[in-house]
Design a protein around this motif. Structure first.
Motif, PDB file in Angstrom:
ATOM      1  N   CYS A  51       1.233 -17.944  -9.268  1.00  6.75           N
ATOM      2  CA  CYS A  51      -0.352 -17.622  -9.515  1.00  6.75           C
ATOM      3  C   CYS A  51      -1.070 -18.669  -8.639  1.00  6.75           C
ATOM      4  N   THR A  52      -0.537 -19.670  -7.995  1.00  3.97           N
ATOM      5  CA  THR A  52      -1.256 -20.715  -7.317  1.00  3.97           C
ATOM      6  C   THR A  52      -1.390 -20.191  -6.116  1.00  3.97           C
ATOM      7  N   ALA A  53      -0.844 -19.167  -5.655  1.00  3.90           N
ATOM      8  CA  ALA A  53      -1.170 -18.296  -4.326  1.00  3.90           C
ATOM      9  C   ALA A  53      -2.517 -17.689  -4.258  1.00  3.90           C
ATOM     10  N   ALA A  54      -3.214 -17.718  -3.047  1.00  2.00           N
ATOM     11  CA  ALA A  54      -4.519 -17.092  -2.865  1.00  2.00           C
ATOM     12  C   ALA A  54      -4.267 -15.979  -2.213  1.00  2.00           C
ATOM     13  N   LEU A  55      -4.425 -14.332  -3.086  1.00  2.00           N
ATOM     14  CA  LEU A  55      -4.057 -13.311  -2.204  1.00  2.00           C
ATOM     15  C   LEU A  55      -5.526 -12.500  -2.640  1.00  2.00           C
ATOM     16  N   PRO A  56      -5.758 -11.468  -1.940  1.00  2.00           N
ATOM     17  CA  PRO A  56      -6.853 -10.508  -2.192  1.00  2.00           C
ATOM     18  C   PRO A  56      -6.408  -9.695  -3.606  1.00  2.00           C
ATOM     19  N   ILE A  57      -7.161  -9.178  -4.446  1.00  5.54           N
ATOM     20  CA  ILE A  57      -7.085  -8.374  -5.310  1.00  5.54           C
ATOM     21  C   ILE A  57      -7.301  -7.059  -4.970  1.00  5.54           C
ATOM     22  N   LEU A  58      -6.470  -5.983  -5.252  1.00  5.14           N
ATOM     23  CA  LEU A  58      -6.496  -4.657  -5.115  1.00  5.14           C
ATOM     24  C   LEU A  58      -7.562  -3.935  -5.823  1.00  5.14           C
ATOM     25  N   CYS A  59      -8.616  -3.468  -5.406  1.00  5.55           N
ATOM     26  CA  CYS A  59      -9.388  -2.886  -6.255  1.00  5.55           C
ATOM     27  C   CYS A  59      -9.397  -1.304  -6.140  1.00  5.55           C
ATOM     28  N   ILE A  60      -9.711  -0.509  -7.200  1.00  6.94           N
ATOM     29  CA  ILE A  60      -9.962   0.713  -7.215  1.00  6.94           C
ATOM     30  C   ILE A  60     -11.188   1.118  -7.800  1.00  6.94           C
ATOM     31  N   GLN A  61     -11.603   2.500  -7.333  1.00  5.58           N
ATOM     32  CA  GLN A  61     -12.738   3.103  -7.774  1.00  5.58           C
ATOM     33  C   GLN A  61     -12.342   4.683  -8.085  1.00  5.58           C
ATOM     34  N   LYS A  62     -11.963   4.867  -9.023  1.00  5.32           N
ATOM     35  CA  LYS A  62     -11.354   6.169  -9.452  1.00  5.32           C
ATOM     36  C   LYS A  62     -12.379   7.314  -9.514  1.00  5.32           C
ATOM     37  N   ASP A  63     -12.606   8.212  -8.622  1.00  2.00           N
ATOM     38  CA  ASP A  63     -13.981   8.854  -8.800  1.00  2.00           C
ATOM     39  C   ASP A  63     -13.459  10.464  -8.761  1.00  2.00           C
ATOM     40  N   GLY A  64     -11.874  10.622  -8.855  1.00  2.00           N
ATOM     41  CA  GLY A  64     -11.720  12.151  -9.169  1.00  2.00           C
ATOM     42  C   GLY A  64     -11.639  12.674  -7.660  1.00  2.00           C
ATOM     43  N   ALA A  65     -11.495  12.101  -6.687  1.00  5.35           N
ATOM     44  CA  ALA A  65     -11.390  12.744  -5.191  1.00  5.35           C
ATOM     45  C   ALA A  65     -10.125  13.462  -5.124  1.00  5.35           C
ATOM     46  N   PRO A  66     -10.319  14.605  -4.740  1.00 12.69           N
ATOM     47  CA  PRO A  66      -9.018  15.519  -4.466  1.00 12.69           C
ATOM     48  C   PRO A  66      -8.277  14.948  -3.399  1.00 12.69           C
ATOM     49  N   ARG A  67      -6.820  15.184  -3.333  1.00 15.12           N
ATOM     50  CA  ARG A  67      -6.205  14.723  -2.381  1.00 15.12           C
ATOM     51  C   ARG A  67      -6.565  15.431  -0.803  1.00 15.12           C
ATOM     52  N   PRO A  68      -6.973  14.968   0.185  1.00 16.82           N
ATOM     53  CA  PRO A  68      -6.978  15.801   1.442  1.00 16.82           C
ATOM     54  C   PRO A  68      -6.083  16.765   1.779  1.00 16.82           C
ATOM     55  N   SER A  69      -6.330  17.766   2.248  1.00 16.96           N
ATOM     56  CA  SER A  69      -5.341  18.833   2.563  1.00 16.96           C
ATOM     57  C   SER A  69      -4.507  18.302   3.950  1.00 16.96           C
ATOM     58  N   TYR A  70      -4.925  17.437   4.680  1.00 14.70           N
ATOM     59  CA  TYR A  70      -4.191  17.300   5.812  1.00 14.70           C
ATOM     60  C   TYR A  70      -3.132  16.159   5.349  1.00 14.70           C
ATOM     61  N   TYR A  71      -3.193  15.533   4.318  1.00 13.72           N
ATOM     62  CA  TYR A  71      -2.435  14.162   3.855  1.00 13.72           C
ATOM     63  C   TYR A  71      -1.292  14.706   3.188  1.00 13.72           C
ATOM     64  N   THR A  72      -0.024  14.482   3.491  1.00 16.26           N
ATOM     65  CA  THR A  72       1.309  14.720   2.938  1.00 16.26           C
ATOM     66  C   THR A  72       1.982  13.067   2.581  1.00 16.26           C
ATOM     67  N   PRO A  73       2.216  12.933   1.217  1.00 14.27           N
ATOM     68  CA  PRO A  73       2.869  11.414   1.310  1.00 14.27           C
ATOM     69  C   PRO A  73       3.974  11.305   1.835  1.00 14.27           C
ATOM     70  N   SER A  74       4.366  10.271   2.333  1.00  9.53           N
ATOM     71  CA  SER A  74       5.685  10.041   2.770  1.00  9.53           C
ATOM     72  C   SER A  74       6.810   9.804   1.856  1.00  9.53           C
ATOM     73  N   SER A  75       6.541   9.829   0.602  1.00  8.82           N
ATOM     74  CA  SER A  75       7.597   9.980  -0.303  1.00  8.82           C
ATOM     75  C   SER A  75       6.799  10.199  -1.659  1.00  8.82           C
ATOM     76  N   SER A  76       7.597  10.618  -2.680  1.00  9.04           N
ATOM     77  CA  SER A  76       6.955  10.925  -3.997  1.00  9.04           C
ATOM     78  C   SER A  76       6.499   9.792  -4.830  1.00  9.04           C
ATOM     79  N   SER A  77       6.954   8.667  -4.242  1.00  9.43           N
ATOM     80  CA  SER A  77       6.261   7.406  -4.612  1.00  9.43           C
ATOM     81  C   SER A  77       4.987   7.268  -4.487  1.00  9.43           C
ATOM     82  N   TYR A  78       4.385   7.942  -3.634  1.00 12.80           N
ATOM     83  CA  TYR A  78       3.009   7.699  -3.309  1.00 12.80           C
ATOM     84  C   TYR A  78       1.998   8.767  -3.761  1.00 12.80           C
ATOM     85  N   GLU A  79       2.215   8.937  -5.187  1.00 12.75           N
ATOM     86  CA  GLU A  79       1.168   9.849  -5.992  1.00 12.75           C
ATOM     87  C   GLU A  79      -0.284   9.583  -5.726  1.00 12.75           C
ATOM     88  N   TRP A  80      -1.133  10.715  -5.718  1.00 10.93           N
ATOM     89  CA  TRP A  80      -2.374  10.319  -5.249  1.00 10.93           C
ATOM     90  C   TRP A  80      -3.094   9.840  -6.502  1.00 10.93           C
TER      91      TRP A  80
END
Length: 158
Positions: free
Chosen positions: A56-85
């Motif tokens: 926790c003494t490390a300085a790293l960016p915080i990953l922030c999210i704004q969940k707005d219900g955006a649908p997954r774009p039709s052109y995008y296919t996840p590279s594995s099932s780990s990357y759920e929308w």
């Protein structure tokens, strides 16, 4: 004592009493996997979702999210099932020492300060759990602070 963060041309002053800083330990971090036309895949990689993986003494960016219900774009296919929308948008703050992450509320406030209302710290389960995909193009040269709501792997945990 205070902590100063440079945001573009603005200097943010975070007035934090030393006693309120997180005491140390480790926090969980994630990394960017790939980027496909406006969509990022991020995941645990070598993280430790149970006790944290980065001092926790490390300085790293915080990953922030704004969940707005955006649908997954039709052109995008996840590279594995780990990357759920995750149905939203991703962005990262400037690097922040994990010792400033004294609570989830403090981390969420940093996301709101950087990006505005509706933004919060990304959580392990925002996608599938081990990974997620959402709109964004975050940096790929560092790991990011991410919180988990059911394990003591956050900098604010004792």
């Amino acid at each position: 004592m205070d902590r100063r963060i440079l945001l573009g041309t603005q200097l943010l002053l975070l007035a934090v009493a030393p006693a309120a800083w997180a005491t140390g330990g480790k926090g969980m971090t994630w990394a960017k996997g790939r980027h496909v036309t406006g969509v990022d895949e991020l995941g645990c990689g070598s993280c430790n979702a149970y006790v944290g993986d980065t001092a926790c003494t490390a300085a790293l960016p915080i990953l922030c999210i704004q969940k707005d219900g955006a649908p997954r774009p039709s052109y995008y296919t996840p590279s594995s099932s780990s990357y759920e929308w995750a149905a939203g948008n991703l962005a990262t703050t400037l690097p922040v020492t994990g010792t400033l992450l004294t609570s989830l509320a403090a981390a969420n406030q940093m996301c709101t300060t950087f990006f505005g209302a509706g933004w919060r710290m990304a959580e392990f389960h925002d996608g599938w759990g081990w990974g997620m995909s959402a709109f964004g193009n975050v940096r790929s040269d560092t790991r990011f602070w991410v919180h988990i709501n059911d394990q003591p792997a956050n900098c604010w945990n004792p």
